[in-house]
Design a protein around this motif. Structure first.
Motif: not given
Length: 244
Positions: A218-219, A131-138, A156-167
């Motif tokens: 992220l996979v 399941l590809f879900s792109g970016f999570l809601p901000q 599950i496959v999602i995209y994430e930006s560097p400044h949010k990856i830890n969260t």
């Protein structure tokens, strides 16, 4: 006779990933829609493409879509590109695709670069169904989305930006469990391409130990029957895009 709209993927890093067909189409169309004329101008100059560029992004796509539909009806051939990757995949393009479909006009999408496919392949996680879900809601709806994804019995496959990856990794630990296997890929097709695999706890330690740059994929292995996946045919991949 109406024209044709082409969705043309552009490289996500390495310019050598541009296809011969993509260059040919961009040289033939009447004009090109793009997110940022400056970014796309560099790409077109590299491939010696001289065509008018028109901005098409999240802030003007409703207005521009109507103009594009009119131009297609008048017989113009048009291409849409984004700063990187395939238009419509976590980038502008879906609204235009829907409008063209509703108007019963012609469109084609060229095969080409997109970040989640290479990340999924090298993750080592089950990929026969995902399941590809792109970016999570901000902010609003983020936890609801994670709960929804955690309920899916598939990768599950999602995209994430560097400044949010830890969260995000901490939230994956909360909603999926601390032993969940995760693969993190960044800078795909670029000089410093890197993939790190492990449990979400191991990935949290990794992301906190260095400053990650570039778009991250992220996979997440959310399949309860991982051992059974090895016996399933891998050639019939399918995915759902929850963003559309």
């Amino acid at each position: 006779m109406s024209g044709m709209l082409y969705f043309v993927p552009t490289p996500i890093g390495n310019l050598e990933d541009m296809t011969f067909r993509a260059v040919k189409i961009l040289k033939e169309v009447d004009y090109i829609l793009c997110e940022d004329t400056r970014t796309s101008g560099v790409l077109l100059k590299h491939f010696e493409i001289s065509k008018p560029l028109k901005s098409y992004h999240l802030h003007n796509e409703h207005q521009m879509t109507q103009k594009v539909i009119g131009d297609l009806k008048n017989g113009q051939n048009i291409a849409i590109i984004t700063d990187a990757g395939t238009p419509g995949i976590s980038d502008p393009g879906y609204l235009l695709s829907k409008a063209v479909s509703d108007a019963d006009l012609e469109m084609q999408c060229l095969p080409g670069a997109t970040a989640f496919v290479p990340a999924l392949v090298v993750s080592g996680l089950p990929n026969n169904e995902f399941l590809f879900s792109g970016f999570l809601p901000q902010k609003k709806g983020r936890q609801t989305k994670l709960k929804q994804l955690a309920a899916e019995n598939k990768t599950i496959v999602i995209y994430e930006s560097p400044h949010k990856i830890n969260t995000t990794l901490e939230q994956i630990k909360e909603f999926f469990g601390e032993e969940t296997k995760v693969s993190l890929s960044r800078e795909i097709s670029k000089k410093f391409e890197e993939t790190k695999r492990g449990t979400v706890n191991e990935l949290i330690e990794f992301s906190k130990s260095k400053t990650l740059k570039g778009e991250i994929v992220l996979v997440i292995n959310n399949s309860e029957k991982e051992s059974d996946e090895e016996d399933k045919p891998q050639s019939r991949n399918k995915y759902k895009n929850l963003n559309n």
